[in-house]
Design an enzyme around this catalytic site. Structure first.
Site, PDB file in Angstrom:
ATOM      1  N   CYS A  78     -26.826 -60.737  55.192  1.00 15.09           N
ATOM      2  CA  CYS A  78     -27.816 -61.429  54.360  1.00 15.09           C
ATOM      3  C   CYS A  78     -29.185 -61.504  55.074  1.00 15.09           C
ATOM      4  O   CYS A  78     -29.814 -60.469  55.236  1.00 15.09           O
ATOM      5  CB  CYS A  78     -27.264 -62.790  53.954  1.00 15.09           C
ATOM      6  SG  CYS A  78     -28.055 -63.412  52.470  1.00 15.09           S
ATOM      7  N   HIS A 174     -21.862 -62.462  52.496  1.00 10.82           N
ATOM      8  CA  HIS A 174     -21.398 -63.274  53.633  1.00 10.82           C
ATOM      9  C   HIS A 174     -19.888 -63.164  53.851  1.00 10.82           C
ATOM     10  O   HIS A 174     -19.143 -64.071  53.475  1.00 10.82           O
ATOM     11  CB  HIS A 174     -21.709 -64.748  53.359  1.00 10.82           C
ATOM     12  CG  HIS A 174     -23.144 -65.119  53.472  1.00 10.82           C
ATOM     13  ND1 HIS A 174     -23.705 -65.648  54.623  1.00 10.82           N
ATOM     14  CD2 HIS A 174     -24.141 -65.053  52.574  1.00 10.82           C
ATOM     15  CE1 HIS A 174     -24.984 -65.880  54.427  1.00 10.82           C
ATOM     16  NE2 HIS A 174     -25.285 -65.534  53.192  1.00 10.82           N
ATOM     17  N   GLU A 176     -18.256 -63.811  56.403  1.00  9.01           N
ATOM     18  CA  GLU A 176     -17.783 -64.905  57.273  1.00  9.01           C
ATOM     19  C   GLU A 176     -17.438 -66.156  56.470  1.00  9.01           C
ATOM     20  O   GLU A 176     -16.807 -67.069  56.994  1.00  9.01           O
ATOM     21  CB  GLU A 176     -18.839 -65.211  58.356  1.00  9.01           C
ATOM     22  CG  GLU A 176     -20.029 -66.045  57.929  1.00  9.01           C
ATOM     23  CD  GLU A 176     -21.055 -65.291  57.068  1.00  9.01           C
ATOM     24  OE1 GLU A 176     -20.821 -64.108  56.727  1.00  9.01           O
ATOM     25  OE2 GLU A 176     -22.079 -65.908  56.735  1.00  9.01           O
TER      26      GLU A 176
HETATM   27  N1  GLN Z   1     -32.962 -65.739  51.133  1.00  7.38           N
HETATM   28  C1  GLN Z   1     -32.773 -65.643  52.552  1.00  7.38           C
HETATM   29  C2  GLN Z   1     -33.893 -64.853  53.195  1.00  7.38           C
HETATM   30  O1  GLN Z   1     -34.659 -64.262  52.535  1.00  7.38           O
HETATM   31  C3  GLN Z   1     -31.439 -65.017  52.889  1.00  7.38           C
HETATM   32  C4  GLN Z   1     -30.328 -65.921  52.413  1.00  7.38           C
HETATM   33  C5  GLN Z   1     -29.062 -65.823  53.214  1.00  7.38           C
HETATM   34  O2  GLN Z   1     -29.044 -65.377  54.360  1.00  7.38           O
HETATM   35  N2  GLN Z   1     -28.004 -66.320  52.642  1.00  7.38           N
HETATM   36  O3  GLN Z   1     -34.007 -64.804  54.370  1.00  7.38           O
END
Ligand code: GLN
Length: 193
Positions: A78, A174, A176
């Site tokens: 992410c 994610h 994890e």
């Molecule tokens: N929206 C976050 C970003 O732009 C990422 C979100 C996440 O890691 N769950 O950094």
């Protein structure tokens, strides 16, 4: 195997639990000295702008860029995926990135926090069954370079959600936060090579 987890902000403890469950040693990385002797490094989800700024503050950005260039296996989930991308669109202008992966990512590709969702996605390198992928204000991979393998897409041509380029792995979701250790086990095989 000794795996670092960047522990500046975000969902790092869940990665540590999964690594330990698989028999690996998990090391929290907050300072450049913590990078010594690692076989791999996970960049967790969180807020990529915050993590990038903190990485600059703690003198980690350049060592991380260098390790990515030198071939240390790294996996960004992410926000961590955004940090590994060579280009982020809809990001904060001048947002510090580690780079290294020839992918273009779109931040917050699905809208706001309320647009978080789960999807069962096929990940051929993990085999069946489909992986329960949790997307939290997630980015998506919009473009991949020649050396990048697409590992998973969202259903209905919804875009690229996981990719690998040699020693670098990126997932928009994610793993994890699930009970499924297959992605972590896959990353550990990358760290053994
Ligand atoms: N929206 C976050 C970003 O732009 C990422 C979100 C996440 O890691 N769950 O950094």
């Amino acid at each position: 195997m000794r795996i670092g987890v960047l522990a500046l902000q975000g969902a790092f403890i869940e990665h540590e639990h999964m690594l330990r469950r698989l028999g690996a040693e998990a090391v929290e990385v907050r300072l450049p000295a913590h990078l010594a002797g690692l076989h791999g490094l996970i960049l967790p989800g969180g807020e990529s702008t915050t993590v990038g700024k903190l990485a600059v503050t703690y003198g980690l950005l350049e060592p991380l860029q260098q390790l990515a260039r030198e071939g240390l296996p790294m996996w960004g989930t992410c926000a961590g995926m955004i940090l590994l991308a060579h280009e982020s669109v809809d990001g904060m202008p001048g947002q510090p990135l580690i780079g290294g992966m020839d992918i273009t990512v779109r931040r917050n590709a699905f809208g706001r926090q309320v647009d978080s969702f789960e999807a069962a996605i096929d990940v051929p390198v993990l085999g069946p069954p489909p992986f329960r992928a949790i997307f939290i204000r997630a980015p998506l991979i919009e473009a991949v370079g020649d050396g990048v393998s697409v590992l998973a897409c969202l259903p209905d041509e919804g875009g690229v959600a996981a990719a690998r380029q040699g020693h670098l792995l990126a997932t928009a979701f994610h793993p994890e936060l699930t009970d499924d250790p297959r992605f972590h086990a896959y990353f550990l095989t990358m760290c053994q090579q």
